[in-house]
Write a protein that holds these residues in place. Sequence first.
Motif, short mmCIF file in Angstrom:
data_model
loop_
_atom_site.label_atom_id
_atom_site.label_comp_id
_atom_site.label_asym_id
_atom_site.label_seq_id
_atom_site.Cartn_x
_atom_site.Cartn_y
_atom_site.Cartn_z
N UNK B 280 51.11 31.33 56.42
CA UNK B 280 51.61 31.54 55.06
C UNK B 280 51.07 32.81 54.40
N UNK B 281 50.02 33.38 54.97
CA UNK B 281 49.31 34.41 54.21
C UNK B 281 50.04 35.73 54.11
N UNK B 282 50.99 35.97 54.99
CA UNK B 282 51.72 37.25 54.95
C UNK B 282 52.94 37.21 54.04
N UNK B 283 53.17 36.11 53.36
CA UNK B 283 54.45 35.94 52.68
C UNK B 283 54.44 36.40 51.23
N UNK B 284 53.41 37.11 50.83
CA UNK B 284 53.35 37.69 49.48
C UNK B 284 53.55 36.61 48.40
N UNK B 285 52.77 35.55 48.52
CA UNK B 285 52.88 34.44 47.58
C UNK B 285 51.83 34.49 46.49
N UNK B 286 50.72 35.17 46.76
CA UNK B 286 49.67 35.32 45.75
C UNK B 286 49.40 36.81 45.59
N UNK B 441 45.74 29.40 39.69
CA UNK B 441 44.82 29.52 38.56
C UNK B 441 44.30 28.13 38.17
N UNK B 442 45.18 27.16 38.16
CA UNK B 442 44.75 25.79 37.82
C UNK B 442 43.77 25.24 38.85
N UNK B 443 44.07 25.48 40.10
CA UNK B 443 43.17 25.00 41.17
C UNK B 443 41.81 25.65 41.06
N UNK B 583 46.48 37.36 36.42
CA UNK B 583 45.70 36.19 36.85
C UNK B 583 44.57 35.85 35.87
N UNK B 584 43.86 36.86 35.39
CA UNK B 584 42.70 36.56 34.54
C UNK B 584 43.17 36.04 33.17
N UNK B 585 44.15 36.73 32.59
CA UNK B 585 44.64 36.30 31.28
C UNK B 585 45.22 34.89 31.34
N UNK B 586 45.98 34.62 32.38
CA UNK B 586 46.56 33.27 32.52
C UNK B 586 45.43 32.25 32.65
N UNK B 604 35.76 27.62 39.76
CA UNK B 604 35.25 27.61 41.13
C UNK B 604 35.39 28.99 41.75
N UNK B 605 34.48 29.26 42.68
CA UNK B 605 34.63 30.46 43.50
C UNK B 605 35.98 30.43 44.21
N UNK B 606 36.54 31.62 44.44
CA UNK B 606 37.74 31.71 45.27
C UNK B 606 37.44 31.07 46.63
#
Lengths: 643, 643, 643
Positions: B280-286, B441-443, B583-586, B604-606
Amino acid sequence: MARKELPTTFSLGVCYYPEQWPRDRWEIYATRMRELGLSFVRIGEFAWSRIEPAPEQWNWQWLDEAIGTLEAQELAVILGTPTAAPPPWLTVQHPEILPVDPDGRTRAAGSRKHYDHCSPVYREHARRIAQSMTERYGQHDAVIGWQIDNKWGESDSTRSYGPASREAFRSWLANRYGSLSPLNEAWGGAFWGQEYTDWSEIVPPNLTMNEPNPSHVLDFYRFCSDAIAEFQAIQVEEIRQHSPDRFITHNYMGHFGEFDLYRNAEAIDLVSWDSYPTGQIDKDLLPQLDVDYWARTGHPDLTSLNHDLMRGLKPNTPMLVMEQQAGQINWSDYNCLPADGAVGLWTVQAWAHGCAGVSYFRWRASLTGQEIMHSGLLRHDESWDRGGVEVANLELGGAELEPVQASVVLLHDYESLWISDAQPHAHGWSYWKQFTLFYSVLRRLGIDVDIRHADADLSGYRVIVAPALQIVDADRAERLTGAALGVSFVAGPRTGFRQPTGQAQPDGQPGPLRALLGYSLLNVDALRPEMTIQVDDEEVMIWAESYDPIDSDVMFTYDDGPLAGQAAVVRKDRAFSIGAFSPILIGRVLAHVLTEAGIPVEPLDEGLRVSRRGDRTIWMNFNPDDRRLPDGRQMGPVSFLID
Amino acid sequence: MARKELPTTFSLGVCYYPEQWPRDRWEIYATRMRELGLSFVRIGEFAWSRIEPAPEQWNWQWLDEAIGTLEAQELAVILGTPTAAPPPWLTVQHPEILPVDPDGRTRAAGSRKHYDHCSPVYREHARRIAQSMTERYGQHDAVIGWQIDNKWGESDSTRSYGPASREAFRSWLANRYGSLSPLNEAWGGAFWGQEYTDWSEIVPPNLTMNEPNPSHVLDFYRFCSDAIAEFQAIQVEEIRQHSPDRFITHNYMGHFGEFDLYRNAEAIDLVSWDSYPTGQIDKDLLPQLDVDYWARTGHPDLTSLNHDLMRGLKPNTPMLVMEQQAGQINWSDYNCLPADGAVGLWTVQAWAHGCAGVSYFRWRASLTGQEIMHSGLLRHDESWDRGGVEVANLELGGAELEPVQASVVLLHDYESLWISDAQPHAHGWSYWKQFTLFYSVLRRLGIDVDIRHADADLSGYRVIVAPALQIVDADRAERLTGAALGVSFVAGPRTGFRQPTGQAQPDGQPGPLRALLGYSLLNVDALRPEMTIQVDDEEVMIWAESYDPIDSDVMFTYDDGPLAGQAAVVRKDRAFSIGAFSPILIGRVLAHVLTEAGIPVEPLDEGLRVSRRGDRTIWMNFNPDDRRLPDGRQMGPVSFLID
Amino acid sequence: MARKELPTTFSLGVCYYPEQWPRDRWEIYATRMRELGLSFVRIGEFAWSRIEPAPEQWNWQWLDEAIGTLEAQELAVILGTPTAAPPPWLTVQHPEILPVDPDGRTRAAGSRKHYDHCSPVYREHARRIAQSMTERYGQHDAVIGWQIDNKWGESDSTRSYGPASREAFRSWLANRYGSLSPLNEAWGGAFWGQEYTDWSEIVPPNLTMNEPNPSHVLDFYRFCSDAIAEFQAIQVEEIRQHSPDRFITHNYMGHFGEFDLYRNAEAIDLVSWDSYPTGQIDKDLLPQLDVDYWARTGHPDLTSLNHDLMRGLKPNTPMLVMEQQAGQINWSDYNCLPADGAVGLWTVQAWAHGCAGVSYFRWRASLTGQEIMHSGLLRHDESWDRGGVEVANLELGGAELEPVQASVVLLHDYESLWISDAQPHAHGWSYWKQFTLFYSVLRRLGIDVDIRHADADLSGYRVIVAPALQIVDADRAERLTGAALGVSFVAGPRTGFRQPTGQAQPDGQPGPLRALLGYSLLNVDALRPEMTIQVDDEEVMIWAESYDPIDSDVMFTYDDGPLAGQAAVVRKDRAFSIGAFSPILIGRVLAHVLTEAGIPVEPLDEGLRVSRRGDRTIWMNFNPDDRRLPDGRQMGPVSFLID
């Protein structure tokens, strides 16, 4: 020189298209060729529409005269059959000869190579034109040999997915398997439920929703390779009949793997190939290659690998460069001008690696068509171009043709290439990249190398290297194990991973080579472009595999990553296996192997290379700056020294 | 365990293809599965050509035996209908079942999913094979459930543009609109003069010169989604008739949005999905994801989002991972080996997020076909692969299946996804990216999250988040406004921008949500990849929109850029709107919202994550290094802790 | 204002689609247009399906009313013929009008421009709709002019490769060449053996295996350009007949080179074009352009080049911007919001460069269809968008329309463009890039520039610049040599490299310009993206060529690379040749040439520009920050000053 054979010393030639130039220039050109020191000329390979402008209307006079003007200057002629360029009337009469690409598009006339090798109609026309040409010129005094067609596979022409190839593929399969049951077994038809019950159900492996079955692909590639050989055989037969004492050649392409060159070369007498060093650097053949640095010379190993490979197709026959780049090319993304001295250096390199002659491409820069921006020995205005001047100053014509003698051999196999690249697993990995890495490391250690088919007779070699031999069955394993007796054997990653069907070994890699290599594969790891892991502090990129050393000794283990602590390099007696894609580590292991085998190692700067032919040693500096040889002598940029 | 249902505690299974292995291995494999602690096995979903090698020639014996050997080891069987793999004889007899891609190319057999869901011929054959299988095994003791087909939409199979779909699309439209006048109105036919006067004028929205009309696209996507549901319904009906007391499932794909999973799941009993974290990591989701860092574990939120989404498809029924990655995969660009511990951690994560069981893919690495390079629990040589060892050591089988209880819900809507991605406006923006950002962000704030359809019953939630709900009509607005009473509501950018036709709101964004949200859209700004603007010193990328706070309060304004000084975040009572992709503002806004709602926030840490199931708290560290928990405890790399 | 012509002072207008809005808004909109200060409105160009919903069923009332509501507010109307949008019933009745793309795919209806310009059927329908519209509105008081179709060539519609174009291409060739012998000569048919013996053998140059013959391509491009002119002529004839005293215009696209705008503009009265500054920056038109920096204004020279080019199509007639970007667009990869002030600045720039008026695109942001995300003067909710506010505040309406007078002219030629880009030789080089570089260097020196066809009357100019004039024959050479008498002449690289056939000059570059320029080409060098060489310490990128200064003086030589020591710039009297792609070096040479010619040079900061119209001097700052003028005055970001 005798007309019916190549000179017995190193000779120079040129590719020439008289039909593209005014009649009144022909004598002048022939004279200038002779003055330049050329001894042979290749002509004719795109001239069908000029020779036969309409069906069975023959126009020979111009070609008679063209050959005549060359003969008058004692230039020998290699005559091409023009089947690479079906004439317009033929594709209109028979559109069914046109190839179909993997997207299902029927391709059009208007350039070259627009035919399906399996078309019965085109095969008959190819036979007919070969017959007509050889009947007329087969005994001509000036003609010393024949080139069939031009660059098999060029312009993505190896594989056609249309009706002609589809039908022929079914026949080829029926012939190979006899019945569908072994075919289903070989392809693993149970996988995704594609078991066939009728030959008509089988189509070429294109336009599938998901990727096609790799065994299906492998057989289709085998079939396409055979189809080229069959297509060639038709013309070979005509030439043998009408021109029996002239040699037959074909001009192969470098680093081209879509058909089996070993099988193809069996039917011909003399191997030739087309060398365009600056056109190779963008093809991702060497890891981390500085393409800007090599833009004006090409990388020496990317050129010499092909010399060595071509030399090994027919080991004891002469070999030519049929088209030698002599200035800027026109077909790469960036067509930089070659460096001063490059044309001369490439020519010396060709000789050093065993060529009997070099034919420059092309005589005069074309005023028309697709190659207007390609250089010639003459510029558009007929002045000598830079390459022409270098050729004139070259003192190499007449050099002797002693054999190249190598103690180290690399094993090469097109079937392994096909299946490897059908499932590379890591974007950026390829058979050629793996193969070229081992080759280049050996060259950097100053070693002369032969390249031979995996099933060739390997007697006499002291080190046998299998960089990427993915297909190994019991027979091949037995041959290799025999060849490895008393000599060193080095296996790269994925060696013996597959059976000839393309299936994995049921007992895992290296399958029947386990007794020789002494390990079982544990895991493979594919690395992203910016990811590396380490083996003994050396960087590993692209590919890593780890071994269970069942009866071998561990030489190196992985430092980190999921394979940490597992074996990266093992040896069983004198058989070494290297699972990590790591230029430095491979260099360390190979230096160790060579030294142990008593072969002296001489590490060279990148771009500084040495070759030996007969009793001559040729030093070559491809760098744009001075370099010092191991013995302290200085070499200028882009230059050579012959001891 | 009872044979006709899933275990009531967390259970493990495996995907298995007996037809791909020699008959003499079947008993051995079943024994080893049992020994590993597995309790169920999925088989059969590609076996049509083995079951029915020719029309109406049935070959049941092998499958009887395959099920029998599993039953003998008390392994429950989930049986797949094999419609994902039409047998070769069928596509030769009926080439009209083959799908046509957006380029107009008829796709070929040879892999899988080569059918048009609308083909009446294929629908009948699908019914027939489902009937035959359920007649034979519908009451079999070992069979506990059915999986229909495999991965709806896989291999770009959701949408076909050929005759079968074209005809069905016209009928679907006629049914939806009754006459052409409302269709022209809905699609805005006056735009570029494409008003229809006859149903035969309507074709799928492909091969247009300029981009197709987005409302046309939206309806075509709706139609294709419905076509899959209809195709599925035919098999559901057969299973209900012949195997009424077994469950029906389908294995969905993660982050796949080409059809409406809510509508699709209505007809089945139990949701399952296929989890391949490293794919999933190559799919530009985050945004700005460090793909190399997560290459060996996947990013935790990209996996858990799908668990949470799938759990919400049928909130009070069990859920499975039907295919769980257990080693390297073979279908991403770079197929890195998973980290030590990843297989165990993924399994724990599945349980933590509500799964009732996990079925590993696949039993033994395939010797044949497209998945030769894919790992299994067993290696090619039948030794336990790394994943198999991790599964053996996992002490999770038998864990209880308490519910996951979340106070925060994210609203999801496939129609909004379709129209959003039809006109993303900024290259690099997508519905999933916007949705996933809010989720992640919620997680990162330590929050458990449900994901529910935008029109679901939302009672009980304390915070409702609509990250990307572009389609809102009066009914939906009324429902949401009701749900928002007394709780917090958070809207992302472009919320309510469109009507169900895909048209923009004539009174502008947020249309009928204006009373709830209290603003009118001023402008949108799409940012190039290297461009950013600022809101209260926080970086905004990709997307920014500004609001006229007609009866809301401005929380944040843009610092710079064309929107400088305009509102980026507004609130009206407890309804918040965030127009900036930041990300930070949200995170700051959501932390504020959650705290205000009385939900404790625990940053939490990433890569460090927490989930709660029943009374258990599960801590997970996806990082390749040690991390400290908020309470000071240390966690090792790629590990979990269950409190 | 008079109804039948444009205002004699600078006027503003808008593009408007009444058919897309409720009938009850029409009067309101017309009133608001008038209040905004607009004086003309373009309507109708996609309304065919509304005007003629079924064959010969005419629906005029809505259009009568639409025009009437505008007329009531004294708004002049430019009426478009709607041939850019064939109605659905037509493509169903006559699918043979659909175009075929280079991949052989028949394209579909559903957007716009879905027709082959050569289709006899579509030509007749186009004539018919033009006749009907002009019969009805040709003498309407409100209608001042006609726009034919929309954006020739948009959506890759210039060239169709299907049967209609194929047949027409053969006729065009037969007409051009008379017989096949001169065609074979012109195309160099001997190259790769593609000599034709029957017209039926000739097809469009697509789907060839290797690249197509460039002379074949050149003639096909000429033919396609002519086909558009012919298609246009049919409508011109109808308009002339029924609406003889109204002007005819067409809205061309900027930096679009697929057809010959000079030839096309001959038949019309007034040139207009569509200006979208932020949509041009991604097109690789200027070397090393900082696209992020210009994302909100566009680069000034990329906009003004098109003003100057369009002005030169019909030098002494009014010119309009028919579509002026007035907010974010929706069709580029990243659709950033324009900077504050950009809409006003673009409008001023249009006036400064000779426009008689500007028509904003579009009135209200669309609620439907492909342009939902495109801005209008009104937002979706009918509030004034940012651009609308800027237009309202602009004090430019009524400015006088004095001529732009330039002493420097750039020569432009579409045939040179076609053949240049057919064989660019270096990836990243293009005709436009070469042309735009010279243009931009001149603008940076503060120079006003005309752009004229290479064969135009050049009397009155003091400096003639030929940046990329690759095709030169004896006639053109004679004209240019005459024009260069007593003035300065500057030639860029590859000038005169080819004959009109596309063939290289047999005596080499610059062919018949040798007497004027005084050199012979030695070599060309194409540089990779990161490679540079130097001339007098200035960086050369992309392209370098060296000259033998046979009777010219060497101004600059190459410092390094294979061309080291050879001439990079030569002059013969006042004729200069610059072979190196080097912004700084070209600037140095041009500054020298201009100074020598007595034209004052005023080097400007990047993004600060000056233009002169009549006796006004217009200073423009496109930068996002303050800039100081040469005279010391300060300019704010994105602003203008008129002296």
